[in-house]
Design an enzyme around this catalytic site. Sequence first.
Site: not given
Length: 536
Positions: A489, A104, A17
């Site tokens: 996704d 993550h 981002h």
Amino acid sequence: MSSYGAALRIHTFGESHGSAVGCIIDGLPPRLPLSVEDVQPQLNRRRPGQGPLSTQRREKDRVNILSGVEDGYTLGTPLAMLVWNEDRRPQEYHALATVPRPGHGDFTYHAKYHIHAKSGGGRSSARETLARVAAGAVVEKWLGMHYGTSFTAWVCQVGDVSVPRSLRRKWERQPPTRQDVDRLGVVRVSPDGTTFLDANNRLYDERGEELVEEEDKARRRLLFGVDNPTPGETVIETRCPCPSTAVRMAVKINQTRSLGDSIGGCISGAIVRPPLGLGEPCFDKVEAELAKAMMSLPATKGFEIGQGFASVTLRGSEHNDRFIPFERASCSFSESAASTIKHERDGCSAATLSRERASDGRTTSRHEEEVERGRERIQRDTLHVTGVDQQNGNSEDSVRYTSKSEASITRLSGNAASGGAPVCRIPLGEGVRIRCGSNNAGGTLAGITSGENIFFRVAFKPVSSIGLEQETADFAGEMNQLAVKGRHDPCVLPRAPPLVESMAALVIGDLCLRQRAREGPHPLLVLPQHSGCPSC
């Protein structure tokens, strides 16, 4: 680090981002024709928002070439490319400032750097792979022009849904083309979500079972437009070139998405017509480089080449790729080997051509104009081309020589006009006279390319950012309920083939330049393709 390669070095930069994502390629040969149109198609295949089963982040992903190209040709200087991030929503990740996402990189990045990008994972996001795909597209064009090498990757498994083993084995010998992967992997879903239509116009119910009753098929076929999609109809890109399996994969991903969960799978990759002799013993073997490159991609958890882990069930007598005379191996060729240069001069050999080279490595024969174009002339009078099996998605693209006397190995390299060595053809009686009759090793022997297709598989884990609520601890050790917001996704597999293709191209491109540095003016050897025959 954020760089890869030795002779051909790639550096990527940017966050998920942040303002932009980009790459710098250093070591790319000069005088390569290059434009945005050579890069954009691969970025489009990777782009988010391609359908309901991918992230709904909307990005145009238009590439900008900033340096290294002038008047449509590379300069040999660092080539920089940039893609702006247009659909940024960092506010969706504020809750993750104190709670690391399970699975993550939030926790490990924070432990390493004592700070981490809270918006979309920063460098650990799959957004970073956009830069790799851009770089890979450039290198892929160079390898295709100079050596006829091509790269294809496709989805072979999603969860417990996989392509039939018989078809997988056939694709190891004769991989589907990239066009087949995109075309045969398309699945259409009716507006009510109860009926699926594959690329061969076969109908399936919501469980992925093919319809057999004619009355039911006739009724459900009305849900789909003939020439144009019906309003409300959904098109899913699975990138699995087996249409029936593509439908079952789409059903599996759709079911997982409806639960707010994610699912993983496997990508098969093929490097068609790699130059022979690539790879550096002992630590830079071609499979070691490929494994490093593939395992550097986000969400990858496994890599195998050739028969891989299945080879442990075989005996040496079964797994060994025995050598056979080249005449027997050359009974059939893939379309990528259809273009061949034929020197009309009797007895043309590598030694003869070598004696005719000037000090700059250029050929001074009367075929110089053909050679310098870097394009191989198609001998259409000796070739027969077949098409694609539409029923099972199996690629039958092949070009077969009608005369054994035409079978030969070709030495291919870049032409002098594009910064490489000349192209020449070597009759069977000279140079390499044998090749592998099978390819259980996957195109490498002792870490060096054998000239056969390189085929491998890459395993991708389920996406870690999921909408399901999970009980997990924050950085302070307090338990929390975490449901990740944002656009993610449910399965990365349909968008992953360009990533695998690009990393494979970067590996082969780097190894080609390293081998060329060793060989000097001698062109690299490339074998034509064979698809096997009864005599083989």
